[in-house]
Design a protein around this motif. Structure first.
Motif, PDB file in Angstrom:
ATOM      1  N   ALA A 174       4.041 -15.011   6.675  1.00  0.00           N
ATOM      2  CA  ALA A 174       3.521 -15.845   7.765  1.00  0.00           C
ATOM      3  C   ALA A 174       2.863 -14.990   8.848  1.00  0.00           C
ATOM      4  N   VAL A 175       3.315 -13.735   9.016  1.00  0.00           N
ATOM      5  CA  VAL A 175       2.725 -12.858  10.033  1.00  0.00           C
ATOM      6  C   VAL A 175       2.167 -11.568   9.439  1.00  0.00           C
ATOM      7  N   GLY A 176       2.450 -11.298   8.173  1.00  0.00           N
ATOM      8  CA  GLY A 176       2.046 -10.024   7.592  1.00  0.00           C
ATOM      9  C   GLY A 176       0.842 -10.103   6.684  1.00  0.00           C
ATOM     10  N   ARG A 177       0.029 -11.151   6.806  1.00  0.00           N
ATOM     11  CA  ARG A 177      -1.129 -11.280   5.923  1.00  0.00           C
ATOM     12  C   ARG A 177      -2.175 -10.209   6.221  1.00  0.00           C
ATOM     13  N   HIS A 178      -3.009  -9.976   5.239  1.00  0.00           N
ATOM     14  CA  HIS A 178      -4.042  -8.944   5.307  1.00  0.00           C
ATOM     15  C   HIS A 178      -4.912  -9.153   6.541  1.00  0.00           C
ATOM     16  N   ARG A 179      -5.115  -8.082   7.318  1.00  0.00           N
ATOM     17  CA  ARG A 179      -5.959  -8.182   8.517  1.00  0.00           C
ATOM     18  C   ARG A 179      -7.433  -8.227   8.128  1.00  0.00           C
ATOM     19  N   GLY A 180      -8.220  -8.836   9.003  1.00  0.00           N
ATOM     20  CA  GLY A 180      -9.652  -8.933   8.767  1.00  0.00           C
ATOM     21  C   GLY A 180     -10.050 -10.092   7.901  1.00  0.00           C
ATOM     22  N   ALA A 181      -9.096 -10.937   7.528  1.00  0.00           N
ATOM     23  CA  ALA A 181      -9.414 -12.101   6.704  1.00  0.00           C
ATOM     24  C   ALA A 181      -9.260 -13.362   7.536  1.00  0.00           C
ATOM     25  N   GLY A 182     -10.073 -14.339   7.248  1.00  0.00           N
ATOM     26  CA  GLY A 182      -9.933 -15.620   7.917  1.00  0.00           C
ATOM     27  C   GLY A 182     -10.906 -15.817   9.052  1.00  0.00           C
ATOM     28  N   LEU A 183     -10.541 -16.719   9.947  1.00  0.00           N
ATOM     29  CA  LEU A 183     -11.456 -17.194  10.961  1.00  0.00           C
ATOM     30  C   LEU A 183     -11.196 -16.605  12.334  1.00  0.00           C
TER      31      LEU A 183
ATOM     32  N   PHE B   3       7.976  -0.162   4.625  1.00  0.00           N
ATOM     33  CA  PHE B   3       8.830  -0.716   3.582  1.00  0.00           C
ATOM     34  C   PHE B   3       8.969   0.348   2.490  1.00  0.00           C
ATOM     35  N   ASP B   4      10.059   1.097   2.574  1.00  0.00           N
ATOM     36  CA  ASP B   4      10.275   2.193   1.628  1.00  0.00           C
ATOM     37  C   ASP B   4      10.635   1.684   0.243  1.00  0.00           C
ATOM     38  N   ARG B   5      11.210   0.501   0.181  1.00  0.00           N
ATOM     39  CA  ARG B   5      11.658  -0.005  -1.103  1.00  0.00           C
ATOM     40  C   ARG B   5      11.154  -1.439  -1.304  1.00  0.00           C
ATOM     41  N   ARG B   6      10.764  -1.705  -2.521  1.00  0.00           N
ATOM     42  CA  ARG B   6      10.383  -3.064  -2.906  1.00  0.00           C
ATOM     43  C   ARG B   6      11.325  -3.501  -4.019  1.00  0.00           C
ATOM     44  N   VAL B   7      12.171  -4.473  -3.723  1.00  0.00           N
ATOM     45  CA  VAL B   7      13.172  -4.961  -4.671  1.00  0.00           C
ATOM     46  C   VAL B   7      12.659  -6.265  -5.270  1.00  0.00           C
TER      47      VAL B   7
ATOM     48  N   ASP C 298       1.125 -10.311  -2.684  1.00  0.00           N
ATOM     49  CA  ASP C 298      -0.284  -9.972  -2.882  1.00  0.00           C
ATOM     50  C   ASP C 298      -1.112 -10.183  -1.632  1.00  0.00           C
ATOM     51  N   VAL C 299      -0.634 -10.989  -0.675  1.00  0.00           N
ATOM     52  CA  VAL C 299      -1.424 -11.257   0.527  1.00  0.00           C
ATOM     53  C   VAL C 299      -0.989 -10.392   1.705  1.00  0.00           C
ATOM     54  N   LEU C 300       0.016  -9.530   1.525  1.00  0.00           N
ATOM     55  CA  LEU C 300       0.491  -8.706   2.637  1.00  0.00           C
ATOM     56  C   LEU C 300      -0.462  -7.542   2.895  1.00  0.00           C
ATOM     57  N   ASP C 301      -0.522  -7.116   4.145  1.00  0.00           N
ATOM     58  CA  ASP C 301      -1.402  -6.034   4.547  1.00  0.00           C
ATOM     59  C   ASP C 301      -0.924  -4.713   3.936  1.00  0.00           C
ATOM     60  N   PRO C 302      -1.847  -3.884   3.419  1.00  0.00           N
ATOM     61  CA  PRO C 302      -1.427  -2.609   2.811  1.00  0.00           C
ATOM     62  C   PRO C 302      -0.689  -1.685   3.770  1.00  0.00           C
TER      63      PRO C 302
ATOM     64  N   ARG D 202      -2.275 -13.743  14.983  1.00  0.00           N
ATOM     65  CA  ARG D 202      -1.462 -13.222  13.895  1.00  0.00           C
ATOM     66  C   ARG D 202      -1.672 -11.720  13.717  1.00  0.00           C
ATOM     67  N   GLU D 203      -2.908 -11.271  13.913  1.00  0.00           N
ATOM     68  CA  GLU D 203      -3.186  -9.847  13.767  1.00  0.00           C
ATOM     69  C   GLU D 203      -2.502  -9.032  14.856  1.00  0.00           C
ATOM     70  N   GLN D 204      -2.486  -9.548  16.079  1.00  0.00           N
ATOM     71  CA  GLN D 204      -1.795  -8.831  17.155  1.00  0.00           C
ATOM     72  C   GLN D 204      -0.304  -8.725  16.873  1.00  0.00           C
ATOM     73  N   THR D 205       0.264  -9.791  16.323  1.00  0.00           N
ATOM     74  CA  THR D 205       1.682  -9.748  15.971  1.00  0.00           C
ATOM     75  C   THR D 205       1.937  -8.722  14.882  1.00  0.00           C
ATOM     76  N   LEU D 206       1.059  -8.689  13.868  1.00  0.00           N
ATOM     77  CA  LEU D 206       1.208  -7.721  12.784  1.00  0.00           C
ATOM     78  C   LEU D 206       1.053  -6.298  13.292  1.00  0.00           C
ATOM     79  N   ASN D 207       0.083  -6.066  14.179  1.00  0.00           N
ATOM     80  CA  ASN D 207      -0.096  -4.719  14.740  1.00  0.00           C
ATOM     81  C   ASN D 207       1.160  -4.246  15.447  1.00  0.00           C
ATOM     82  N   GLN D 208       1.773  -5.133  16.231  1.00  0.00           N
ATOM     83  CA  GLN D 208       2.998  -4.759  16.934  1.00  0.00           C
ATOM     84  C   GLN D 208       4.130  -4.493  15.953  1.00  0.00           C
ATOM     85  N   LEU D 209       4.190  -5.275  14.876  1.00  0.00           N
ATOM     86  CA  LEU D 209       5.224  -5.063  13.870  1.00  0.00           C
ATOM     87  C   LEU D 209       5.048  -3.708  13.189  1.00  0.00           C
ATOM     88  N   LEU D 210       3.797  -3.341  12.901  1.00  0.00           N
ATOM     89  CA  LEU D 210       3.531  -2.039  12.283  1.00  0.00           C
ATOM     90  C   LEU D 210       3.964  -0.894  13.193  1.00  0.00           C
ATOM     91  N   VAL D 211       3.665  -1.014  14.478  1.00  0.00           N
ATOM     92  CA  VAL D 211       4.028   0.032  15.432  1.00  0.00           C
ATOM     93  C   VAL D 211       5.548   0.147  15.569  1.00  0.00           C
TER      94      VAL D 211
END
Length: 637
Positions: free
Chosen positions: A258-267, A316-320, A304-308, A274-283
């Motif tokens: 809901a907040v981690g979708r690929h940046r630069g996509a959409g309207l 995310f060190d592990r993907r289970v 598949d839709v999450l930002d790289p 959503r991008e500002q929220t994701l940026n803060q989450l990355l930091v």
């Protein structure tokens, strides 16, 4: 105690406001007293015009005899003869002490200022507090799970042993970090749970909360997004601040896509909320400041839709992967869900597990619940194997529609249609075995032929695909052979056969065109699904693809025609048995094909109806192949 004090203060403020409003209204309703001089007041007393007087300190309020109106004046501080004059003229006199009235008057005078001060303090506290309170937009809505709440442990989770081992290691990191740090290892910063809906991702997170003796915060991905700009980023900051204060701890974000979708996509462009929220989450996860001891666990069914940048090691060190359980896993899940359900002696969970390929944990929980409800409706004290069979048919094929009126002719059409499916499915060696045939309307279908593989399938080969196409076309062949006409009941069969053939050609390289992939899918990440397909091949190749698809479907049609023609009597026997019993299981179908007589029908309330027409069990393409759809929604056959 703190909440009780707040409640008392709140109601005290409410009472003061009501009292103030009452006093103001009462004063407004009273007639205004006329202000007179002390000399005029004494003259009016001498003239016997004053009826009564109220003396409070130096304040005097009087009432006229004529019209009952009031007056007020102030007397000198030393005037002892006033009371004698009033008594002499027969004026009713009342003397009040100045103390109580003065305090009450002071309280009412100070009340507006007290209320304004209290309101200001209240609003400031609300702005500083979290939760769902007013003006707390920027505060995190994460819920802290306490040790007193009902716990879910790893004993309550079954069928995902590899995922449990990965997460148990995370808990050991939190309990004994020195064990790993002495060898130079560091605690993973993030764990991403990936899997289909219903496989138990959230249940695993709840088990982590129950097993780990550390604070556990849980929040949904949608809780970060608000209508106000900057709220999402502010909530992310507040969430990790709480985590740092309670470190070591675990933060769980459900549905992080809901907040981690690929940046630069959409309207939204670069200033999308959503991008500002994701940026803060990355930091916060891996920025300039470290978050030692704070482990982020997230769950999603759309990796598949999450930002790289969100998926890289260090965040995310592990993907289970939480996959669908195999037959042993399904049996273990059934044991967990039937732990508190009284079962009869004939219930074999291993048999039920083998009959539910492709079921996820949520599907199995629903199956157990449906069986318990069926037994309760019939006033039984235990759940029997028959209840599980009826519940499985209901979940996999839909609810019986016994009230639906079907003519005898339509019922006959359905019987022969389903008999064609059953015969071809039973005779083709690469087809899944026939499990059950029914001409009772269920869900959107008028009849169903259901197939179940003998074991879990993780892949599919070309022979199995060709067998599925032939089985799907068998219904149309039976219509033409025995009824002499084409019906709309084969619409879903034709659609499935064509789609499977096209995937064999364009995706799996199972045609004469060679091991090539045709048609690149165009996925709009903002919309969350593929909405178009590019033609990356020429017009001549398109014609070849159409020819290959047509050839595969036609080959399946001819295979079904050959089998039905050679076993015409067997089809008639199956159809007549369906008209008589309405439901046949796989063993009964094989006995009819072999020319054997069926045993006497067992009394079963599910075998009386006037229903018809049909289609085969729909199938879905999973990540590793084709599996039966546990929740089909077939169109009318």
């Amino acid at each position: 105690m703190n909440s009780n004090v707040k409640s008392v203060i709140f109601w005290a403020v409410i009472i003061c406001v009501v009292a103030l409003i009452f006093v103001v209204v009462r004063k407004g309703n009273n007639k205004a007293d006329a202000q007179v001089t002390f000399s005029d007041f004494m003259k009016q007393v001498e003239d016997n015009r004053i009826k009564s007087v109220q003396i409070t300190g130096t304040d005097v309020r009087g009432i006229y005899r004529e019209d009952g109106s009031g007056l007020k004046t102030v007397i000198p501080a030393n005037y002892p003869a006033l009371f004698d004059v009033l008594q002499k003229k027969g004026v009713n006199t009342e003397v009040k002490e100045t103390g109580s009235n003065g305090i009450l008057s002071l309280v009412f005078q100070m009340a507006p200022f007290i209320l304004l001060l209290g309101f200001w303090i209240f609003m400031m506290r609300q702005m500083q507090s979290g939760g769902n309170k007013a003006l707390s937009f920027g505060k995190s809505r994460a819920r802290l799970h306490s040790s007193q709440q009902k716990k879910v442990t790893f004993k309550d989770v079954a069928g995902v042993e590899e995922a449990k081992e990965e997460l148990q290691e995370i808990i050991e990191f939190l309990r004994e970090p020195q064990k790993f740090q002495k060898l130079g290892g560091r605690i993973p910063k993030g764990v991403l749970l990936v899997g289909s809906p219903g496989t138990g991702k959230t249940l695993l997170a709840r088990a982590i909360a129950g097993e780990a003796n550390v604070p556990f915060f849980s929040i949904s991905g949608s809780d970060f997004v608000e209508m106000f700009v900057g709220v999402g980023a502010s909530r992310v900051r507040d969430l990790f601040e709480q985590g740092k204060k309670n470190a070591p701890c675990i933060i769980f974000i459900d549905e992080i896509d809901a907040v981690g979708r690929h940046r630069g996509a959409g309207l939204g462009g670069g200033h999308d909320e959503r991008e500002q929220t994701l940026n803060q989450l990355l930091v916060e996860m891996d920025g300039f400041e470290s978050n030692e001891g704070v482990i982020l666990v997230a769950a999603t069914n759309r990796p598949d839709v999450l930002d790289p940048a969100l998926l890289r090691p260090g965040r995310f060190d592990r993907r289970v992967v939480v996959g669908r359980p195999d037959v042993k896993g399904r049996e273990q899940i059934l044991k967990v869900h039937t732990k508190k359900i009284p079962l009869s002696d004939d219930v074999e969970l291993s048999v039920i597990a083998r009959g539910c390929p492709g079921f996820a944990g949520a599907d199995l929980a629903n199956l157990v619940n449906e069986a318990a409800l069926i037994a309760a409706r019939q006033n039984r004290k235990v759940v029997s194997m028959v209840d599980f069979e009826v519940a499985k048919d209901k979940v996999m094929m839909g609810v019986e529609r016994r009230s639906m009126f079907i003519t005898e002719e339509e019922k006959r059409h359905t019987a022969y249609h389903e008999a064609g499916h059953a015969l071809v499915g039973a005779l083709l060696p690469d087809s899944d075995p026939v499990h059950k045939v029914s001409i009772i309307p269920r869900g959107m279908a008028l009849g169903v032929t259901m197939y179940l593989p003998t074991q879990d399938r993780n892949d599919i080969n070309v022979l199995q695909c060709e067998a599925q196409i032939a089985t799907a076309m068998a219904g149309r062949v039976a219509d033409e052979t025995f009824l002499g006409l084409k019906t709309a009941g084969a619409s879903n069969d034709i659609e499935r056969a064509t789609d499977l053939a096209r995937r064999m050609v364009c995706e799996w390289g199972m045609s004469k065109l060679g091991p090539l992939s045709f048609g690149k899918k165009d996925e709009q990440i903002f919309l969350g699904r593929e909405i178009a397909q590019h033609r990356d091949y020429s017009e001549a190749t398109a014609i070849s693809i159409d020819g290959e698809v047509r050839g595969m479907v036609q080959q399946g049609y001819e295979t079904a025609t050959k089998l039905i023609t050679e076993n015409r009597e067997a089809v008639i026997r199956i159809a007549e048995a369906l008209l008589e019993r309405e439901i046949l299981d796989g063993n009964e179908v094989r006995m009819l094909i072999a020319g054997e007589s069926l045993p006497a029908a067992r009394p079963n309330s599910n075998n009386k109806s006037n229903n018809s027409d049909g289609q085969t069990q729909p199938v879905l393409r999973s990540e590793n192949g084709i599996r039966p759809n546990p929740n089909p929604n077939p169109s009318p056959a």
